[in-house]
Design an enzyme around this catalytic site. Sequence first.
Site, PDB file in Angstrom:
ATOM      1  N   GLN A 121     -73.426  70.487 -13.911  1.00  0.00           N
ATOM      2  CA  GLN A 121     -72.301  71.033 -14.044  1.00  0.00           C
ATOM      3  C   GLN A 121     -71.549  71.380 -12.733  1.00  0.00           C
ATOM      4  OE1 GLN A 121     -72.727  75.026 -15.392  1.00  0.00           O
ATOM      5  NE2 GLN A 121     -70.509  75.261 -16.412  1.00  0.00           N
ATOM      6  N   ARG A 166     -76.170  88.198  -9.576  1.00  0.00           N
ATOM      7  CA  ARG A 166     -76.474  89.738  -9.947  1.00  0.00           C
ATOM      8  C   ARG A 166     -78.050  89.958  -9.325  1.00  0.00           C
ATOM      9  NH1 ARG A 166     -74.820  89.631 -16.051  1.00  0.00           N
ATOM     10  NH2 ARG A 166     -74.906  87.325 -15.649  1.00  0.00           N
ATOM     11  N   ASN A 225     -81.173  89.119 -15.779  1.00  0.00           N
ATOM     12  CA  ASN A 225     -80.206  89.040 -14.757  1.00  0.00           C
ATOM     13  C   ASN A 225     -80.155  89.647 -13.288  1.00  0.00           C
ATOM     14  OD1 ASN A 225     -78.721  87.493 -16.663  1.00  0.00           O
ATOM     15  ND2 ASN A 225     -78.069  89.235 -17.722  1.00  0.00           N
ATOM     16  N   ARG A 252    -105.773  84.406  -2.618  1.00  0.00           N
ATOM     17  CA  ARG A 252    -104.365  83.675  -2.656  1.00  0.00           C
ATOM     18  C   ARG A 252    -104.720  82.381  -3.159  1.00  0.00           C
ATOM     19  NH1 ARG A 252    -103.519  84.713   3.414  1.00  0.00           N
ATOM     20  NH2 ARG A 252    -101.757  83.032   2.971  1.00  0.00           N
ATOM     21  N   ALA A 290    -120.531  92.702   5.507  1.00  0.00           N
ATOM     22  CA  ALA A 290    -119.268  93.431   5.602  1.00  0.00           C
ATOM     23  C   ALA A 290    -118.633  93.001   6.837  1.00  0.00           C
ATOM     24  CB  ALA A 290    -119.715  94.821   5.475  1.00  0.00           C
TER      25      ALA A 290
HETATM   26  C1  UD1 Z   1     -75.257  85.580 -21.957  1.00  0.00           C
HETATM   27  C2  UD1 Z   1     -74.475  85.633 -23.221  1.00  0.00           C
HETATM   28  C3  UD1 Z   1     -74.622  87.064 -23.888  1.00  0.00           C
HETATM   29  C4  UD1 Z   1     -75.982  87.088 -24.005  1.00  0.00           C
HETATM   30  C5  UD1 Z   1     -76.919  86.974 -22.942  1.00  0.00           C
HETATM   31  C6  UD1 Z   1     -78.586  86.859 -23.194  1.00  0.00           C
HETATM   32  C7  UD1 Z   1     -72.445  83.979 -22.615  1.00  0.00           C
HETATM   33  C8  UD1 Z   1     -71.138  84.016 -22.558  1.00  0.00           C
HETATM   34  N1  UD1 Z   1     -72.901  85.321 -22.649  1.00  0.00           N
HETATM   35  O1  UD1 Z   1     -74.981  86.480 -20.934  1.00  0.00           O
HETATM   36  O2  UD1 Z   1     -73.885  86.960 -24.995  1.00  0.00           O
HETATM   37  O3  UD1 Z   1     -76.317  88.358 -24.760  1.00  0.00           O
HETATM   38  O4  UD1 Z   1     -76.699  85.710 -22.284  1.00  0.00           O
HETATM   39  O5  UD1 Z   1     -79.332  86.805 -22.213  1.00  0.00           O
HETATM   40  O6  UD1 Z   1     -73.099  83.018 -22.913  1.00  0.00           O
HETATM   41  N2  UD1 Z   1     -74.939  79.044 -16.936  1.00  0.00           N
HETATM   42  C9  UD1 Z   1     -74.664  77.803 -16.638  1.00  0.00           C
HETATM   43  N3  UD1 Z   1     -73.449  77.596 -16.324  1.00  0.00           N
HETATM   44  C10 UD1 Z   1     -72.428  78.637 -16.151  1.00  0.00           C
HETATM   45  C11 UD1 Z   1     -73.043  79.697 -16.619  1.00  0.00           C
HETATM   46  C12 UD1 Z   1     -73.962  80.228 -16.820  1.00  0.00           C
HETATM   47  O7  UD1 Z   1     -75.484  76.925 -16.758  1.00  0.00           O
HETATM   48  O8  UD1 Z   1     -71.295  78.094 -15.772  1.00  0.00           O
HETATM   49  C13 UD1 Z   1     -76.457  79.539 -17.259  1.00  0.00           C
HETATM   50  C14 UD1 Z   1     -77.320  80.365 -16.446  1.00  0.00           C
HETATM   51  O9  UD1 Z   1     -77.877  79.592 -15.471  1.00  0.00           O
HETATM   52  C15 UD1 Z   1     -77.967  81.033 -17.475  1.00  0.00           C
HETATM   53  C16 UD1 Z   1     -77.368  81.018 -18.741  1.00  0.00           C
HETATM   54  O10 UD1 Z   1     -76.530  79.973 -18.617  1.00  0.00           O
HETATM   55  O11 UD1 Z   1     -79.241  80.492 -17.430  1.00  0.00           O
HETATM   56  C17 UD1 Z   1     -76.631  82.492 -19.042  1.00  0.00           C
HETATM   57  O12 UD1 Z   1     -75.849  82.723 -18.345  1.00  0.00           O
HETATM   58  P1  UD1 Z   1     -75.750  84.228 -17.681  1.00  0.00           P
HETATM   59  O13 UD1 Z   1     -74.864  84.491 -16.476  1.00  0.00           O
HETATM   60  O14 UD1 Z   1     -77.031  84.907 -17.492  1.00  0.00           O
HETATM   61  O15 UD1 Z   1     -75.115  84.870 -19.067  1.00  0.00           O
HETATM   62  P2  UD1 Z   1     -75.175  86.511 -19.284  1.00  0.00           P
HETATM   63  O16 UD1 Z   1     -74.326  87.477 -18.742  1.00  0.00           O
HETATM   64  O17 UD1 Z   1     -76.711  86.870 -19.224  1.00  0.00           O
HETATM   65 MG    MG Z   2     -78.367  86.059 -18.562  1.00  0.00          MG
END
Ligand code: UD1
Ligand code: MG
Length: 416
Positions: A74, A17, A229, A301, A348
């Site tokens: 992962q 995203r 996100n 910087r 300057a």
């Molecule tokens: C997630 C939560 C949601 C919450 C929101 C808060 C879930 C299913 N949903 O949604 O309920 O309101 O966060 O910000 O958990 N990640 C991994 N491996 C994966 C997928 C994700 O390590 O396979 C990590 C991502 O890098 C990230 C975190 O988990 O740091 C959350 O993932 P993200 O895709 O941002 O979840 P949200 O859609 O924001």
């Molecule tokens: Mg998130």
Amino acid sequence: MKNEIAVIILAAGKSTRMKSEIPKVLHKLCGRPMLGYVLDLVATLKPKQVVVVLGYKQELVRKILPKGVKIVIQNKLLGTADAVKVGLSALSGFKGTVLVLYGDNPLLKKETLDKLLDYHVGNNVDATLLTAKLKKPFGYGRIIRDKYFTVCGIVEEKDADEVQKDILEINTGIIAFKKESLANNLKFISPNNRKKEYYLTDIVGILAKKDYLVDAVKVEDAREALGINTRVELAKANSIMQKRINDKFMLDGITIIDPATTFINFGTKIGADTVIYPFTVIERDVKIGKRCQVGPFAHLREAVQLKDDVTAGNFIEMVRSSIGAKTFVKHFSYIGDTSVGDNVNIGAGTVTANFDGKNKNYTLIKDNVNIGSDTVIVAPVKIGKFAITGAGSVVTRNIPDKAVVVGVPARIMKKK
Ligand code: UD1
Ligand code: MG
């Protein structure tokens, strides 16, 4: 009240995203990767173990991790539950509280986590969620409560029906678990949802159904809950973090005339009674002494050091340079790869020409020098103590102490 804590930080996700090739957790707030803030926060909890789950471009994320954290990979990004499962593989002997944090949640504060953990341990809860009440809950998982107001599930935005979408209480993503309750129930999560992912949030419903104790603690300031996100959320989080940084400077005795137009990177050092004027940008590794004046429209910087009582005024750009005490660089100048002594006046429009097309070259300007307006200093070059350059001179050779030089290229007129 705390028992032993292990933390799992999820940071394997892509930047879908964000529409970016850079892993999301490396996107910066106030010059620092968002994951850095999460790691700092975790360190304050003094956990027994910290496990970071990496995946997408893990070789890049790894570089910013401190020593002592355990890295697990992962391999397939199957969702947050799968990421936690991978994280748990590094905690086989551990018993106690497992705190799950997301790497895209950099605004959380220590007091909030302390409150969550105290409640979790003090009430012997199996899963304690950190929730927030948002006016616009779009995008977040919604907290489902039963008729007794007990938490009984989380439904993700994509899977929520119209009624559930109106729920304002959201999942911040931070959950404290009893290790065994988490480890024994992850296997019941299935990817039965719109995204076909293993959602960690599903464990809440699973635990509640099996009469485990599930509860929630609300974060008072909902801004802490911001999960990043998209770049829109990144900008929002950046301005919240910048306000925190600027407030801290002001409380420490630095005047910031207009905090809204002053952008100072995380980690900058500034001495008391320095005044920062509007529209100033200060980047990484900058150190500013006491009683300095910076800006308006100054751009400091990386790796700039101003000693005490320096003026770096209007439309100044500096990079990799140090400026001695009581030195003035007051109007539109570029100072790069330069060391300037004490009591120097830089007129300057002065420019250090530090780049010859291939290399960055170094300039040394010693104490008590007076650089005339519109001087171009072609590096590498050294300018001796008490030397003077005439307006518009182009300095291409070293200048001895006390010499006065003029012209293009600059010639010695006299020695004082
Ligand atoms: C997630 C939560 C949601 C919450 C929101 C808060 C879930 C299913 N949903 O949604 O309920 O309101 O966060 O910000 O958990 N990640 C991994 N491996 C994966 C997928 C994700 O390590 O396979 C990590 C991502 O890098 C990230 C975190 O988990 O740091 C959350 O993932 P993200 O895709 O941002 O979840 P949200 O859609 O924001
Ligand atoms: Mg998130």
